[in-house]
Design an enzyme around this catalytic site. Structure first.
Site, PDB file in Angstrom:
ATOM      1  N   ARG A 142       5.902  61.483 -15.624  1.00 24.12           N
ATOM      2  CA  ARG A 142       5.456  60.140 -15.202  1.00 24.12           C
ATOM      3  C   ARG A 142       4.822  59.400 -16.384  1.00 24.12           C
ATOM      4  O   ARG A 142       4.841  58.181 -16.438  1.00 24.12           O
ATOM      5  CB  ARG A 142       4.478  60.233 -14.024  1.00 24.12           C
ATOM      6  N   ASP A 153       8.748  36.294 -20.902  1.00 24.83           N
ATOM      7  CA  ASP A 153       9.934  37.019 -20.437  1.00 24.83           C
ATOM      8  C   ASP A 153      11.086  36.605 -21.352  1.00 24.83           C
ATOM      9  O   ASP A 153      11.549  35.469 -21.325  1.00 24.83           O
ATOM     10  CB  ASP A 153      10.224  36.653 -18.976  1.00 24.83           C
ATOM     11  N   LYS A 206      19.569  43.931 -18.013  1.00 24.70           N
ATOM     12  CA  LYS A 206      20.500  42.858 -18.340  1.00 24.70           C
ATOM     13  C   LYS A 206      21.140  43.079 -19.710  1.00 24.70           C
ATOM     14  O   LYS A 206      21.913  43.999 -19.877  1.00 24.70           O
ATOM     15  CB  LYS A 206      19.776  41.514 -18.248  1.00 24.70           C
ATOM     16  N   TYR A 217      11.982  33.495 -13.076  1.00 21.81           N
ATOM     17  CA  TYR A 217      12.845  34.369 -12.270  1.00 21.81           C
ATOM     18  C   TYR A 217      12.292  34.456 -10.836  1.00 21.81           C
ATOM     19  O   TYR A 217      11.073  34.479 -10.638  1.00 21.81           O
ATOM     20  CB  TYR A 217      12.860  35.749 -12.934  1.00 21.81           C
TER      21      TYR A 217
HETATM   22  C1  LIG Z   1      16.690  40.266 -13.718  1.00 18.93           C
HETATM   23  C2  LIG Z   1      15.516  39.615 -14.302  1.00 18.93           C
HETATM   24  C3  LIG Z   1      14.233  40.123 -14.080  1.00 18.93           C
HETATM   25  C4  LIG Z   1      13.985  41.326 -13.186  1.00 18.93           C
HETATM   26  O1  LIG Z   1      14.558  42.483 -13.706  1.00 18.93           O
HETATM   27  P1  LIG Z   1      14.978  43.737 -12.785  1.00 18.93           P
HETATM   28  O2  LIG Z   1      15.404  44.742 -13.796  1.00 18.93           O
HETATM   29  O3  LIG Z   1      16.080  43.279 -11.885  1.00 18.93           O
HETATM   30  O4  LIG Z   1      13.783  44.135 -12.007  1.00 18.93           O
HETATM   31  C5  LIG Z   1      13.169  39.487 -14.673  1.00 18.93           C
HETATM   32  N1  LIG Z   1      13.332  38.398 -15.444  1.00 18.93           N
HETATM   33  C6  LIG Z   1      14.548  37.868 -15.679  1.00 18.93           C
HETATM   34  C7  LIG Z   1      14.681  36.675 -16.546  1.00 18.93           C
HETATM   35  C8  LIG Z   1      15.683  38.451 -15.119  1.00 18.93           C
HETATM   36  O5  LIG Z   1      16.895  37.934 -15.343  1.00 18.93           O
END
Ligand SMILES: *Cc1c(COP(=O)(O)O)cnc(C)c1O
Length: 396
Positions: free
Chosen positions: A60, A185, A210, A113
């Site tokens: 963990r 982000d 992504k 998001y």
């Molecule tokens: C998909 C996404 C997230 C969340 O990510 P997950 O891996 O699906 O939890 C956060 N910020 C942006 C810009 C995203 O495209």
């Protein structure tokens, strides 16, 4: 070698972070499927447990495969430290909850998001944390709100799905003046196109699901920043348990080796698609920061080295046109993912903002008929031909 600033990012994507984890002369990082680590010497065990010596105690907390992934991202973001999570949302929520407490104030933008927006609108207010969301791209309004005092400024640029841009350096300056932290982000830009830490940001966040992974086969999240801040986020995560799985870490590591190649191709394709759609009679609006007509094209040019693989567009004829158009595309998954090698499309209302109501989406400035287009690495003429034949089928 790992944090050598003279190495190009394409080289870092291939080589950084892996060396410490190689064993038996293997050239690839192994997937260490071990929950715990055994020690013959009790004093050595203790020294590792308190961080005095290198090593692992329990899954963990840390894992060699996961650490290799963290080190690779850290190197690409020119960061002092990085820590990882089971998903991008875990990275975002853990980072927020590490530093926020009742009475704090957060300034952010309206169209983060969808999941992030839910944290801001639903969960943080429950903890008596005030969240002020300003119009994305309205820098004056954001500066005014920041000047009133806040603990955190939270940005996402470009945004998902309308690819709006915020001037990171400008907002960091305003945040410094009131001693606020800035989180960004960086999922859409990727470390290939944008390094927010160099622009004054405290913590960079990625959904590794992504572009970093790039193959739509593993979930993950990661944050990068100074050692002191990342240590705090790590401590919150090691206790709360949103740990990245070693198998997912391996898939993300493997995907990242081609990150630069993929992103370059994806953004070439995205620009060509945006240009093509801009002149098409059945298209209403095209949103892509690489277009000179994009309202923040100049800011994007200043802080990014490429405009990314994401664009969005709306069709004349709105939802009915979307219903006719999307099923006709042969070279695109209609799916809630993005950043993969395959082109992926979907309306915002079933992808990035599925958690929001129609009213909320309208308030966020997201048209119901908006289509998010994540350009893959296919040959561009095949993508353009596919769009052309699908657009020809719309009869509204
Ligand atoms: C998909 C996404 C997230 C969340 O990510 P997950 O891996 O699906 O939890 C956060 N910020 C942006 C810009 C995203 O495209």
């Amino acid at each position: 070698m790992e944090n050598n600033k003279s190495l190009n990012k394409a080289t870092k994507a291939v080589w950084s972070g892996e060396k410490d984890s190689l064993a038996h002369g293997a050239t690839q990082v192994p997937v260490v499927h071990s929950v715990a680590y055994t020690y013959d010497d009790v004093d050595h065990w203790y020294d590792v447990a308190i961080g005095k010596k290198k090593g692992h105690i329990y899954g963990r907390n840390t894992n060699p495969t996961v650490q290799a992934f963290e080190d690779k991202v850290k190197s690409l973001e020119y960061a002092e430290a990085a820590t990882s999570f089971s998903t991008g949302m875990a990275a975002i929520s853990n980072a927020l909850l590490t530093i926020l407490k009742p009475g704090d104030r957060v300034v952010s933008i309206k169209d983060t998001y969808g999941g992030t927006n839910k944290i801001f609108s639903e969960f943080l207010p429950r903890l008596q944390i005030e969240v002020v969301l300003v119009e994305t791209g309205n820098h004056e309004q954001m500066e005014t709100e920041i000047a009133k005092g806040c603990k955190l400024v939270y940005l996402e640029t470009p945004t998902n799905p309308t690819v709006k841009i915020t001037d990171i350096k400008r907002i960091c300056k305003a945040a410094r003046a009131v001693n606020a932290l800035v989180f960004v982000d960086n999922t859409f830009a990727t470390p290939i196109n944008q390094n927010p830490l160099a622009l004054g940001v405290d913590l960079v966040i990625h959904s590794a699901t992504k572009f970093l992974g790039g193959h739509a086969d593993a979930l993950g999240g990661v944050v990068c920043g100074s050692k002191s801040l990342v240590d705090k986020v790590y401590h919150y995560r090691e206790i709360n348990g949103a740990t990245l799985d070693p198998m997912a870490a391996y898939l993300l590591l493997r995907g990242m080796k081609t990150l630069d190649l993929r992103v370059q191709k994806q953004q070439q394709n995205a620009l060509a698609v945006a240009n093509y759609l801009s002149t098409h009679e059945k298209i209403d609006q095209v949103y892509y920061p690489g277009l000179v007509t994009h309202p923040s094209h100049d800011i994007a040019k200043k802080q990014m080295s490429g405009f990314g693989g994401m664009l969005s567009f709306s069709l004349k004829g709105e939802m009915e046109a979307v219903r006719q158009f999307l099923p006709k595309l042969k070279l695109a998954h209609r799916a809630a993912n993005l950043g993969a090698v395959e082109t992926t499309v979907g309306p915002a209302r079933t992808t990035s903002h599925v958690e929001n109501t129609a009213e909320e989406r309208a308030a966020l400035g997201i048209p119901e008929g908006l289509i998010r287009y994540s350009a893959g690495i296919e040959e561009i003429h095949d993508l353009l031909f596919d769009l052309e034949q699908a657009l020809a089928e719309i009869d509204v």
